[in-house]
Design a protein around this motif. Sequence first.
Motif, PDB file in Angstrom:
ATOM      1  N   THR A  86       0.863  -1.182   0.000  1.00  0.00           N
ATOM      2  CA  THR A  86       0.000   0.000   0.000  1.00  0.00           C
ATOM      3  C   THR A  86       0.898   1.230   0.000  1.00  0.00           C
ATOM      4  OG1 THR A  86      -0.084   0.050   2.423  1.00  0.00           O
ATOM      5  CG2 THR A  86      -1.828  -1.172   1.283  1.00  0.00           C
ATOM      6  N   THR A  88       0.504   5.545   0.436  1.00  0.00           N
ATOM      7  CA  THR A  88      -0.347   6.710   0.633  1.00  0.00           C
ATOM      8  C   THR A  88      -0.227   7.709  -0.510  1.00  0.00           C
ATOM      9  OG1 THR A  88       1.388   7.805   1.932  1.00  0.00           O
ATOM     10  CG2 THR A  88      -0.240   6.492   3.137  1.00  0.00           C
ATOM     11  N   SER A 194       1.702   9.457   9.297  1.00  0.00           N
ATOM     12  CA  SER A 194       1.857  10.308   8.115  1.00  0.00           C
ATOM     13  C   SER A 194       3.260  10.241   7.521  1.00  0.00           C
ATOM     14  CB  SER A 194       1.517  11.759   8.481  1.00  0.00           C
ATOM     15  OG  SER A 194       2.380  12.226   9.517  1.00  0.00           O
ATOM     16  N   ARG A 197       4.769   6.088   4.446  1.00  0.00           N
ATOM     17  CA  ARG A 197       3.839   5.998   3.327  1.00  0.00           C
ATOM     18  C   ARG A 197       3.441   4.570   2.983  1.00  0.00           C
ATOM     19  NH1 ARG A 197       7.183   7.705  -2.083  1.00  0.00           N
ATOM     20  NH2 ARG A 197       5.344   6.767  -3.069  1.00  0.00           N
ATOM     21  N   THR A 200       0.330   0.429   7.033  1.00  0.00           N
ATOM     22  CA  THR A 200      -1.051   0.504   7.513  1.00  0.00           C
ATOM     23  C   THR A 200      -1.129   0.078   8.969  1.00  0.00           C
ATOM     24  OG1 THR A 200      -1.558  -1.774   6.849  1.00  0.00           O
ATOM     25  CG2 THR A 200      -1.939  -0.046   5.209  1.00  0.00           C
TER      26      THR A 200
END
Length: 387
Positions: A86, A88, A194, A197, A200
Motif C-alpha cells: 500500500t 499513501t 503520516s 507511506r 497501515t
Amino acid sequence: MHPTHPSKQQGFSIVELMVAVVVGLLAVTFATRLMINGEQSKAASVGGSDAMQNGMLALFSINTDASQAGWGLNDDLVSGCNTRMTDTEGFALAPAVRDGAAITPLAPAVIADGGTGSDTLTLYSGSGLAGVGSTRVSDSYLGGATIKVDTAAPFGFNQGDVIVVAAEPSGADCALAQLSATPDDSILQIAAGSGWRFNTGNLGLLYNAGQARVFNLGPAGKLSFHTWSVANGVLRLRATDLAGTGAQPQAVVGNVVALKAQYGFDTRAGTAFVPKDGMQVGRWSSAMIDADGDGSTGAPGDWQRIAALRIAIVARGAVPERPAARQTTCTATTAPLTVFGTAVPAGVAASPAQVALGIPNDAVSWTCYRYRVFETIVPIRNAGWRP
C-alpha cells in the motif's frame, strides 16, 4: 517644302510583351517550386532531427532504469513473489498473471503487453547497501505493528527503510512495509503514520516463527519502483522516488509514439541453468512463459529466469509533412513499423512486433510524420547475483 512624315512609334510590340510575361511566369513558377522543395526538405530534416533527439532521450532514460533493475530483489524468496503493498502516495505494483490468477510480483521487470499499441514497462530496484541484507522472523507474526526477528539491531536496518517479508521456504505471499523506528533490540516497528507511506500498521499476512525472512530494500526516498508508459504521444513515468508521480504519471519526453518491450528468458533446463556463471537468453517474449519448465506459467521460477530486456522506442518528428503536389494524402510514412525483427543474440529466434503509429484524437494523419525506431538490449545484471 519637304513633306512631313509622322515619326515612328517607340516601344514594345504586343508579341514582345506576351513573351516577357510568359518568361516572367516561368521564372516565378521555378522560384516557387524551389522554395516549396526547400521547405519540404527542411521539414523532413527537422522532423528527422526531432525524432532522433526524442527517441534517444527516451531510450536512455529507460535504459538507465533497466540496468539497475532487480537490485535488492535477487533472493529466490523475493524475486517473483506475489507481494502486498500500500502507498499513501498512490503508487501500485504492476499486475501480472500466474496460471490465470492475478498477482503483483516483485521482479526486475513486469511488462504489460499492449498488442500493436504501446506496452507498459515497470522496473523495480531497491537501494540497500547490503543488496539482499536480511534477518529471520523469530516469533510468529499474527498481525500488528511489530515484527520479532532473531538478530539484535540487524545491520543496515534503519528508520525509514523499506522492508519485504517473505515466507521461507517460498510459496506464500510477500508483504512490503516501512520501518517506523530504528530497530530496538530485535523488534522491527512498522507503525502507521503520516511519515510512513507504505504502512497501515499491519502486514495483512501471517508468518510462522522461523519460516519467514525480512529483506531490506533501503531508504524509502530512494526506492526505485518505476512504471514507464506512452499516452497521446508522450512518454510518461510513475515513480516512488519522484515527488508527485506516485499516482499520476508525469510527462518525460514528447513525440514518442510507442514503447515496446520483451523479456529475454534463460530457458536452459536442469543443471545447465547456473545463474552465478552467467545468464543466457534463449527466448524472447512479450508475455510471461513457463521458462523453468515446471508446468506453471508466471511462477517465481519464471520471473527468476529473466536474463535481459529488449526495449524499443518509436519516435516521430515534431512537424508533419504536407501531401505532395496534387495529392490529398500524406506519404511520408505509408505502413506501420515492425520492431524486434533481428535475431539477437546469434541462434535465438526473433519475435517481431508490429507497431501501430496512430495517436488517438490527433488532428493530423500518422502518414504525415516521419518515424525513427530505437532498440536496445539490456542485460538484467542483478539476476545472477543470488545468495
